[in-house]
Design an enzyme around this catalytic site. Structure first.
Site, PDB file in Angstrom:
ATOM      1  CE1 TYR A 171      -3.320  -2.695   0.085  1.00  0.00           C
ATOM      2  CE2 TYR A 171      -3.717  -2.248   2.394  1.00  0.00           C
ATOM      3  CZ  TYR A 171      -4.011  -2.947   1.249  1.00  0.00           C
ATOM      4  OH  TYR A 171      -4.996  -3.890   1.269  1.00  0.00           O
ATOM      5  CE  LYS A 222       1.431 -18.217  -2.978  1.00  0.00           C
ATOM      6  NZ  LYS A 222       0.772 -19.527  -2.780  1.00  0.00           N
ATOM      7  CG  ASP A 254      -2.098 -20.357  -1.269  1.00  0.00           C
ATOM      8  OD1 ASP A 254      -1.383 -20.372  -0.250  1.00  0.00           O
ATOM      9  OD2 ASP A 254      -1.713 -20.825  -2.362  1.00  0.00           O
ATOM     10  CG  ASP A 278      -6.537  -4.562   4.349  1.00  0.00           C
ATOM     11  OD1 ASP A 278      -6.743  -4.356   5.552  1.00  0.00           O
ATOM     12  OD2 ASP A 278      -6.100  -3.699   3.580  1.00  0.00           O
ATOM     13  CG  ASP A 282     -12.760  -7.527   4.667  1.00  0.00           C
ATOM     14  OD1 ASP A 282     -12.690  -6.946   5.767  1.00  0.00           O
ATOM     15  OD2 ASP A 282     -12.837  -6.932   3.582  1.00  0.00           O
TER      16      ASP A 282
END
Length: 395
Positions: A171, A222, A254, A278, A282
């Site tokens: 970000y 990852k 994942d 993030d 959620d």
């Protein structure tokens, strides 16, 4: 540029204990008269309120009343200052975060945010989007650790929790932007960057959290394909040497996303980077029953923290008395606990939310047959009654 991360903790045994994820960050309810006299104020705090957009003003109004009542019963007095931010600020002064708002936030003891964004501003240039104001606020407050507890409420569903890092990674990494490639085609690009100190500081927050819970920490990355994740894992392992009493494990993002749905009970505390946090938080919100139930706290090494529900501005239900205010109410409890160190007042609010749910009151997002459907205002009134009833039972 500072980095941010997140962690999550999961607990399915106690009705108000959350699992945390750590990642690198107006309708007014009727006033309820206390059943017992409030305590004479002995402590005073300044709170900056940022109602924002959509349902933000509605849920902030409820949380403000709940904070006032719970605080008064513990000898706490609040000075609230409401400031513009987000889309409403764009409409008012042309920027998503006015200098006056940031200055007020920095001078306060804590900041409580409602929600920002909406369809109206979706096509604005990036620097004129409401979400840019939130990134600027986090950077200005120098918050880097974001706690997102997915609270276990047996009235709704088993839960899990996540904590993320707030102010770094993809970000904030540079270079970023738009351009053309060697074939003349238009491209967009971002950069995932973390420095040693950025990973280390969020890892230590996660290890400390895990140490206070069940001594288990899962780092999500990852590292099989991304160099930034390889570096992330290397630094987390290095910091782990400082915490021999905490069991560290690693999981690819994942697989973690699948495992959160398949078996959330296996997690206690999760630490991950900004973008993974993030996504996972959620997902965790829906495991709890609704995104309208999840609060968050964004903290730095010093200065005021930022407290907010993780849900969006929900413009489709704004000003219709349909919003669920409980995530914002629980964010105010986190403000008391983590921002001000007022654990007794925080517990009053947490217990009041639990009691309100025990009585069967539900907003539309968590409603099921056999319960009573209420709006944002009435839910706030019931929480206030439950805060008040705790006093009555104590006298």
């Amino acid at each position: 540029m500072a980095a941010s991360a997140s962690f999550m903790k999961i607990n399915v045994q106690h009705p108000i204990k959350p699992m945390f994820l750590l990642k690198p960050a107006s309708q007014k309810p009727s006033r309820i008269r206390c059943a017992a006299a409030t305590t004479k104020p002995s402590k005073r705090y300044s709170i900056t309120l940022l109602p924002g957009d959509g349902i933000g003003p509605e849920v902030i109004s409820v949380a403000k009343h709940v904070l006032n009542l719970a605080g008064s019963l513990e000898g706490i007095e609040f000075n609230f200052q409401e400031m513009p931010m987000g889309g409403s600020s764009l409409d008012l002064v042309g920027v998503p975060l006015p200098e006056e708002t940031l200055s007020a936030a920095k001078k306060s003891d804590a900041v409580l945010l409602g929600a920002i964004g909406g369809y109206k501003w979706d096509k604005n240039e990036k620097h004129l989007k409401p979400e840019t104001g939130l990134l600027q606020l986090r950077e200005g407050l120098q918050v880097f650790a974001n706690l997102r507890p997915a609270t276990v409420l047996p009235q709704l569903v088993d839960a899990s929790t996540l904590k993320k890092e707030l102010t770094g990674g993809i970000y904030f990494g540079k270079p970023r932007g738009f351009g053309t490639n060697e074939d003349g085609e238009e491209i967009g690009f971002n950069t995932e960057v973390y420095a040693t100190y950025e990973v280390d500081r969020i890892a230590r927050v996660a290890f400390e959290t895990a140490r206070k819970r069940h001594g288990k920490l899962c780092s999500v990355d990852k590292a099989n394909v991304l160099e930034a994740s390889m570096f992330w894992r290397k630094r987390v392992i290095a910091v782990a040497a400082e915490y021999p009493d905490v069991e560290l494990s690693h999981m690819y993002v994942d697989n973690a996303a699948m495992q959160l749905v398949r078996n959330p009970k296996q997690f206690d505390t999760i630490v991950t980077n900004n973008i993974f946090g993030d996504i996972l938080s959620d997902e965790a919100s829906m495991i709890t029953g609704s995104i309208g139930m999840l609060p968050s706290a964004s903290l730095g090494s010093s200065g005021p923290g930022l407290f907010e529900p993780i849900h969006g501005s929900a413009p489709d239900i704004a000003n219709q008395d349909k919003a669920n205010p409980l995530a914002t109410v629980l964010s105010s409890a986190m403000l008391l606990k983590y921002g001000l160190g007022e654990e007794n007042a925080a517990k009053r609010i947490e217990n009041a939310v639990l009691e309100t749910l025990n009585k069967g009151f539900r907003t539309g997002d968590i409603y099921s047959a056999g319960n009573k459907l209420v709006g944002c205002k009435e839910m706030g009134e019931e929480v206030l009654k439950s805060v008040d009833s705790q006093v009555a039972a104590a006298v």
